[in-house]
Motif scaffolding. Structure first.
Motif, PDB file in Angstrom:
ATOM      1  N   ILE A 140      83.842  38.595 -59.765  1.00 19.37           N
ATOM      2  CA  ILE A 140      82.534  39.124 -59.385  1.00 19.37           C
ATOM      3  C   ILE A 140      82.049  38.274 -58.221  1.00 19.37           C
ATOM      4  CG2 ILE A 140      80.159  39.532 -60.120  1.00 19.37           C
ATOM      5  CD1 ILE A 140      81.246  39.686 -63.024  1.00 19.37           C
ATOM      6  N   THR A 141      81.860  38.898 -57.067  1.00 19.91           N
ATOM      7  CA  THR A 141      81.380  38.136 -55.922  1.00 19.91           C
ATOM      8  C   THR A 141      79.864  38.032 -55.919  1.00 19.91           C
ATOM      9  OG1 THR A 141      81.383  40.106 -54.519  1.00 19.91           O
ATOM     10  CG2 THR A 141      83.352  38.705 -54.475  1.00 19.91           C
ATOM     11  N   LYS A 142      79.210  39.036 -56.516  1.00 21.99           N
ATOM     12  CA  LYS A 142      77.747  39.002 -56.554  1.00 21.99           C
ATOM     13  C   LYS A 142      77.258  39.735 -57.797  1.00 21.99           C
ATOM     14  CE  LYS A 142      75.454  41.282 -53.316  1.00 21.99           C
ATOM     15  NZ  LYS A 142      74.638  41.699 -52.159  1.00 21.99           N
ATOM     16  N   PHE A 143      76.354  39.078 -58.530  1.00 22.10           N
ATOM     17  CA  PHE A 143      75.684  39.705 -59.664  1.00 22.10           C
ATOM     18  C   PHE A 143      74.191  39.599 -59.398  1.00 22.10           C
ATOM     19  CE2 PHE A 143      73.468  39.368 -63.756  1.00 22.10           C
ATOM     20  CZ  PHE A 143      73.894  40.522 -64.370  1.00 22.10           C
ATOM     21  N   VAL A 144      73.528  40.742 -59.295  1.00 21.29           N
ATOM     22  CA  VAL A 144      72.095  40.774 -59.020  1.00 21.29           C
ATOM     23  C   VAL A 144      71.413  41.560 -60.128  1.00 21.29           C
ATOM     24  CG1 VAL A 144      70.295  41.512 -57.414  1.00 21.29           C
ATOM     25  CG2 VAL A 144      72.475  40.691 -56.534  1.00 21.29           C
ATOM     26  N   LEU A 145      70.382  40.943 -60.708  1.00 25.40           N
ATOM     27  CA  LEU A 145      69.589  41.621 -61.728  1.00 25.40           C
ATOM     28  C   LEU A 145      68.136  41.217 -61.555  1.00 25.40           C
ATOM     29  CD1 LEU A 145      69.301  43.341 -64.328  1.00 25.40           C
ATOM     30  CD2 LEU A 145      69.658  41.246 -65.614  1.00 25.40           C
ATOM     31  N   GLU A 146      67.305  42.190 -61.252  1.00 25.17           N
ATOM     32  CA  GLU A 146      65.858  42.003 -61.219  1.00 25.17           C
ATOM     33  C   GLU A 146      65.310  42.784 -62.391  1.00 25.17           C
ATOM     34  OE1 GLU A 146      63.759  40.199 -59.323  1.00 25.17           O
ATOM     35  OE2 GLU A 146      65.425  39.358 -58.178  1.00 25.17           O
ATOM     36  N   THR A 147      64.674  42.098 -63.303  1.00 26.19           N
ATOM     37  CA  THR A 147      64.216  42.766 -64.514  1.00 26.19           C
ATOM     38  C   THR A 147      62.809  42.341 -64.890  1.00 26.19           C
ATOM     39  OG1 THR A 147      64.788  43.242 -66.810  1.00 26.19           O
ATOM     40  CG2 THR A 147      65.278  41.031 -66.027  1.00 26.19           C
ATOM     41  N   VAL A 148      62.115  43.241 -65.549  1.00 27.21           N
ATOM     42  CA  VAL A 148      60.764  42.994 -66.024  1.00 27.21           C
ATOM     43  C   VAL A 148      60.711  43.367 -67.500  1.00 27.21           C
ATOM     44  CG1 VAL A 148      58.323  43.601 -65.773  1.00 27.21           C
ATOM     45  CG2 VAL A 148      59.789  43.515 -63.750  1.00 27.21           C
ATOM     46  N   ASN A 149      60.195  42.470 -68.308  1.00 29.58           N
ATOM     47  CA  ASN A 149      59.950  42.719 -69.733  1.00 29.58           C
ATOM     48  C   ASN A 149      61.199  43.017 -70.562  1.00 29.58           C
ATOM     49  OD1 ASN A 149      57.142  42.350 -69.505  1.00 29.58           O
ATOM     50  ND2 ASN A 149      56.882  44.461 -68.848  1.00 29.58           N
ATOM     51  N   ARG A 150      62.316  42.422 -70.239  1.00 33.00           N
ATOM     52  CA  ARG A 150      63.497  42.567 -71.105  1.00 33.00           C
ATOM     53  C   ARG A 150      63.574  41.358 -72.014  1.00 33.00           C
ATOM     54  NH1 ARG A 150      66.976  45.488 -66.912  1.00 33.00           N
ATOM     55  NH2 ARG A 150      67.282  47.512 -67.867  1.00 33.00           N
ATOM     56  N   ASP A 151      64.058  41.559 -73.232  1.00 28.78           N
ATOM     57  CA  ASP A 151      64.196  40.466 -74.190  1.00 28.78           C
ATOM     58  C   ASP A 151      65.273  39.486 -73.756  1.00 28.78           C
ATOM     59  OD1 ASP A 151      62.292  41.550 -75.893  1.00 28.78           O
ATOM     60  OD2 ASP A 151      63.780  42.699 -77.019  1.00 28.78           O
ATOM     61  N   SER A 152      65.096  38.225 -74.130  1.00 28.54           N
ATOM     62  CA  SER A 152      66.088  37.211 -73.773  1.00 28.54           C
ATOM     63  C   SER A 152      67.431  37.485 -74.447  1.00 28.54           C
ATOM     64  CB  SER A 152      65.588  35.807 -74.115  1.00 28.54           C
ATOM     65  OG  SER A 152      65.333  35.685 -75.487  1.00 28.54           O
ATOM     66  N   GLU A 153      67.434  38.139 -75.614  1.00 30.16           N
ATOM     67  CA  GLU A 153      68.697  38.480 -76.281  1.00 30.16           C
ATOM     68  C   GLU A 153      69.508  39.468 -75.445  1.00 30.16           C
ATOM     69  OE1 GLU A 153      65.693  38.839 -77.990  1.00 30.16           O
ATOM     70  OE2 GLU A 153      65.837  36.936 -79.060  1.00 30.16           O
ATOM     71  N   VAL A 154      68.820  40.409 -74.814  1.00 32.76           N
ATOM     72  CA  VAL A 154      69.493  41.386 -73.955  1.00 32.76           C
ATOM     73  C   VAL A 154      70.075  40.677 -72.735  1.00 32.76           C
ATOM     74  CG1 VAL A 154      69.151  43.414 -72.480  1.00 32.76           C
ATOM     75  CG2 VAL A 154      68.062  43.315 -74.726  1.00 32.76           C
ATOM     76  N   LEU A 155      69.309  39.776 -72.137  1.00 28.02           N
ATOM     77  CA  LEU A 155      69.794  39.032 -70.973  1.00 28.02           C
ATOM     78  C   LEU A 155      70.975  38.140 -71.349  1.00 28.02           C
ATOM     79  CD1 LEU A 155      66.373  38.138 -69.359  1.00 28.02           C
ATOM     80  CD2 LEU A 155      67.978  39.917 -68.659  1.00 28.02           C
ATOM     81  N   ASP A 156      70.910  37.506 -72.502  1.00 32.04           N
ATOM     82  CA  ASP A 156      72.048  36.692 -72.980  1.00 32.04           C
ATOM     83  C   ASP A 156      73.300  37.558 -73.105  1.00 32.04           C
ATOM     84  OD1 ASP A 156      70.454  34.446 -73.142  1.00 32.04           O
ATOM     85  OD2 ASP A 156      70.283  34.490 -75.328  1.00 32.04           O
ATOM     86  N   ARG A 157      73.123  38.776 -73.593  1.00 28.60           N
ATOM     87  CA  ARG A 157      74.242  39.708 -73.780  1.00 28.60           C
ATOM     88  C   ARG A 157      74.916  40.024 -72.448  1.00 28.60           C
ATOM     89  NH1 ARG A 157      71.730  44.395 -76.427  1.00 28.60           N
ATOM     90  NH2 ARG A 157      71.736  45.502 -74.462  1.00 28.60           N
ATOM     91  N   TRP A 158      74.200  39.898 -71.347  1.00 29.23           N
ATOM     92  CA  TRP A 158      74.762  40.179 -70.031  1.00 29.23           C
ATOM     93  C   TRP A 158      75.270  38.923 -69.338  1.00 29.23           C
ATOM     94  CZ3 TRP A 158      69.980  43.545 -68.554  1.00 29.23           C
ATOM     95  CH2 TRP A 158      70.024  44.735 -69.282  1.00 29.23           C
ATOM     96  N   ILE A 159      74.599  37.805 -69.526  1.00 30.50           N
ATOM     97  CA  ILE A 159      74.994  36.557 -68.864  1.00 30.50           C
ATOM     98  C   ILE A 159      76.308  36.031 -69.440  1.00 30.50           C
ATOM     99  CG2 ILE A 159      74.354  34.156 -68.423  1.00 30.50           C
ATOM    100  CD1 ILE A 159      72.771  36.222 -66.778  1.00 30.50           C
ATOM    101  N   VAL A 160      76.492  36.152 -70.743  1.00 33.53           N
ATOM    102  CA  VAL A 160      77.725  35.653 -71.371  1.00 33.53           C
ATOM    103  C   VAL A 160      78.971  36.322 -70.792  1.00 33.53           C
ATOM    104  CG1 VAL A 160      78.987  35.480 -73.548  1.00 33.53           C
ATOM    105  CG2 VAL A 160      76.571  34.851 -73.468  1.00 33.53           C
ATOM    106  N   PRO A 161      79.041  37.652 -70.678  1.00 36.09           N
ATOM    107  CA  PRO A 161      80.253  38.260 -70.099  1.00 36.09           C
ATOM    108  C   PRO A 161      80.488  37.890 -68.628  1.00 36.09           C
ATOM    109  CG  PRO A 161      78.905  39.960 -71.127  1.00 36.09           C
ATOM    110  CD  PRO A 161      78.148  38.689 -71.201  1.00 36.09           C
ATOM    111  N   ILE A 162      79.423  37.783 -67.829  1.00 37.23           N
ATOM    112  CA  ILE A 162      79.669  37.439 -66.429  1.00 37.23           C
ATOM    113  C   ILE A 162      80.155  36.004 -66.289  1.00 37.23           C
ATOM    114  CG2 ILE A 162      78.069  39.146 -65.522  1.00 37.23           C
ATOM    115  CD1 ILE A 162      76.290  36.716 -64.681  1.00 37.23           C
ATOM    116  N   SER A 163      79.795  35.143 -67.220  1.00 40.92           N
ATOM    117  CA  SER A 163      80.252  33.752 -67.137  1.00 40.92           C
ATOM    118  C   SER A 163      81.737  33.622 -67.452  1.00 40.92           C
ATOM    119  CB  SER A 163      79.429  32.866 -68.075  1.00 40.92           C
ATOM    120  OG  SER A 163      79.683  33.175 -69.422  1.00 40.92           O
TER     121      SER A 163
END
Length: 138
Positions: free
Chosen positions: A70-93
């Motif tokens: 992945i050369t670039k991962f961009v996510l601009e989000t408003v009012n999403r739960d931290s559990e949802v964000l964790d679910r996305w950050i873990v796979p990209i890592s």
């Protein structure tokens, strides 16, 4: 003389990935129905850009299906739960990733990045907004 009708499918995967990166994520995923050659091409898109209007299930599917760096991962989000964000950050890592831009607004508190994110050895560019940049509670 026989003329080849599908020249685009015969382009190198790297070039197809760049072409698909210029499409919106939803449109890139739609190319999977073109032919069997195109079924997984969208899963190799090196630049993953999601806005706040992108449904959670689309982001889930793209990240779980993604193949390669992945050369670039961009996510601009408003009012999403931290559990949802964790679910996305873990796979990209788990992928070689060189650039991350993450904006997590409207959560009431700063988003704390999961520890696994700090193991991304290929990371060159990092821009965090409304996030805790350190894995330590200082």
């Amino acid at each position: 003389m026989e003329v080849e009708l599908d020249r685009i499918s015969n382009l190198p995967d790297e070039l197809l990935g760049k072409i698909l990166s210029n499409l919106r994520m939803k449109d890139g995923a739609r190319t999977s129905v073109l032919s069997s050659k195109w079924r997984y091409k969208w899963a190799m898109i090196p630049q993953l850009v999601f806005d706040d209007g992108c449904p959670d299930d689309i982001v889930d599917r793209v990240l779980l299906s993604h193949i390669g760096p992945i050369t670039k991962f961009v996510l601009e989000t408003v009012n999403r739960d931290s559990e949802v964000l964790d679910r996305w950050i873990v796979p990209i890592s788990r992928h070689p990733i060189s650039g991350v831009m993450l904006g997590c607004h409207g959560m009431g508190q700063r988003y704390k990045m999961p520890l696994c994110f700090f193991s991304c050895q290929d990371l060159i560019h990092l821009h965090l907004s409304a996030c805790v940049e350190t894995p330590f509670n200082i």
